[in-house]
Design a protein around this motif. Sequence first.
Motif, PDB file in Angstrom:
ATOM      1  N   ALA A 142       0.856  -1.191   0.000  1.00 36.99           N
ATOM      2  CA  ALA A 142       0.000   0.000   0.000  1.00 36.99           C
ATOM      3  C   ALA A 142       0.888   1.235   0.000  1.00 36.99           C
ATOM      4  O   ALA A 142       1.900   1.292   0.705  1.00 36.99           O
ATOM      5  N   SER A 144       0.629   5.664  -0.139  1.00 34.10           N
ATOM      6  CA  SER A 144      -0.156   6.893  -0.154  1.00 34.10           C
ATOM      7  C   SER A 144       0.541   7.910  -1.060  1.00 34.10           C
ATOM      8  O   SER A 144       1.633   8.379  -0.727  1.00 34.10           O
ATOM      9  N   ASP A 149       3.394   7.668   2.556  1.00 37.18           N
ATOM     10  CA  ASP A 149       3.422   6.607   3.561  1.00 37.18           C
ATOM     11  C   ASP A 149       3.362   5.253   2.856  1.00 37.18           C
ATOM     12  O   ASP A 149       2.741   5.119   1.795  1.00 37.18           O
ATOM     13  N   THR A 164       4.615  -0.547   8.811  1.00 39.48           N
ATOM     14  CA  THR A 164       4.266   0.750   8.246  1.00 39.48           C
ATOM     15  C   THR A 164       5.469   1.686   8.229  1.00 39.48           C
ATOM     16  O   THR A 164       6.423   1.512   8.987  1.00 39.48           O
ATOM     17  N   ARG A 170      -1.234   9.118  10.846  1.00 38.98           N
ATOM     18  CA  ARG A 170      -1.477   9.347   9.422  1.00 38.98           C
ATOM     19  C   ARG A 170      -1.546   8.052   8.634  1.00 38.98           C
ATOM     20  O   ARG A 170      -2.304   7.942   7.663  1.00 38.98           O
ATOM     21  N   VAL A 171      -0.760   7.049   9.043  1.00 35.79           N
ATOM     22  CA  VAL A 171      -0.693   5.806   8.274  1.00 35.79           C
ATOM     23  C   VAL A 171      -1.738   4.794   8.733  1.00 35.79           C
ATOM     24  O   VAL A 171      -1.907   3.748   8.103  1.00 35.79           O
ATOM     25  N   SER A 173      -5.094   4.639   8.706  1.00 31.74           N
ATOM     26  CA  SER A 173      -6.170   4.267   7.775  1.00 31.74           C
ATOM     27  C   SER A 173      -5.632   3.427   6.619  1.00 31.74           C
ATOM     28  O   SER A 173      -6.299   2.507   6.132  1.00 31.74           O
ATOM     29  N   LEU A 174      -4.407   3.722   6.196  1.00 30.85           N
ATOM     30  CA  LEU A 174      -3.802   2.985   5.088  1.00 30.85           C
ATOM     31  C   LEU A 174      -3.557   1.531   5.478  1.00 30.85           C
ATOM     32  O   LEU A 174      -3.916   0.598   4.741  1.00 30.85           O
ATOM     33  N   GLY A 177      -6.765  -0.621   6.095  1.00 30.26           N
ATOM     34  CA  GLY A 177      -7.377  -1.099   4.861  1.00 30.26           C
ATOM     35  C   GLY A 177      -6.714  -2.389   4.383  1.00 30.26           C
ATOM     36  O   GLY A 177      -7.376  -3.334   3.943  1.00 30.26           O
ATOM     37  N   LYS A 238      -3.586  -0.447  -4.530  1.00 31.03           N
ATOM     38  CA  LYS A 238      -2.419   0.411  -4.300  1.00 31.03           C
ATOM     39  C   LYS A 238      -2.514   1.634  -5.206  1.00 31.03           C
ATOM     40  O   LYS A 238      -2.570   1.504  -6.420  1.00 31.03           O
TER      41      LYS A 238
END
Length: 261
Positions: A142, A144, A149, A164, A170-171, A173-174, A177, A238
Amino acid sequence: MARLDQNAREQIAKLREQQKAEKQALKDAKKRARAEKKESGRGGQIREIFRMTREAKPALPWIMLAIVLGSGAIGFGIGWLLKNWITFLILGLVIGLMLAMLYMSRSGEKVAFQKIEGRPGAAGAAMSVLRRGWVLKEEPVAVSPRTQDLVFMAIGRPGVVLVTEGPNGRVRSLVEGVRRDVERAVRGVPVTIINSGSGKNQTPLPEVSKTMKSLPKSISRQEVRAVDQRLSTLRLSKPPIPKGMDPNRPPRMSRRALRGN
C-alpha cells in the motif's frame, strides 16, 4: 580382424577414459571458480562493511585491535597459570578476532540503519535482513501518493506482519485497509502491525526484524506457503507511486555481510 577389433576397443576405452578425466577436470574447475567467487564476495562484503563503519566511527580499527589484544592477554594470563600459555594465547587471539568481527558487524548495522532512516523504503530494508522462514514482499502493498506513507508485508510462522512507514496517526487508515483485505483473504491467520520509525510508540528500524522474530508462532511452515499463495492472488488496492520515489527498490542490507561472514 580380431586384432583390429581388439585395437579399436582399446582405443575406444582410452578415449572414454580421457573424456571422463576431462569432464571431471572441468567440473572441478567450475567448483573451484564458484568457491573462489563466493570467498571473494564475502571478502568484498566484509571490506565494504569495514569501510562504511570506519567512515562513521574512525576509531573502529583501534577498538577492534584492542579487543583482539585484550582477549589474547586474558588467554595468555590463564595459560600462564595453567602452564600452557601458547595454546591459551592462540585461543584468546582467535576469540578476540571473533569478538572484533562481531563488534564491527553490530556497529556496521547501526551505521547502515542510520544511513537509510528517513528514506522511502527504509521499513522494507529493515525487514530484508530476515530470510529463513519468512516470505518478504519487496514491493509495498500500500502506498499513499499524497503523504508517501508505505505499508510492507511479510509472511512467517507468526502469521502476516504489516510494517508501516510514516507517522502512526497518518498511516493508520492505510494499514487498516490492508489488514481488512488480508483478514478477509486468509481468515484465522493472525495479522500483526508494526509501526516503524523513531517517533513515539514506534519501533526503531534496527528493532523491526528482532520484533518480528520475537512474535509468537501461530502457523506451520506449510501454512506459510499456503497463505503466501493465497495472498499472491489478492489484488490489494495500491494508489500510483509518487513521482520521484522508488519504494520498489528499497536499500537492501546483506545479513551475511552485517554478520561479517
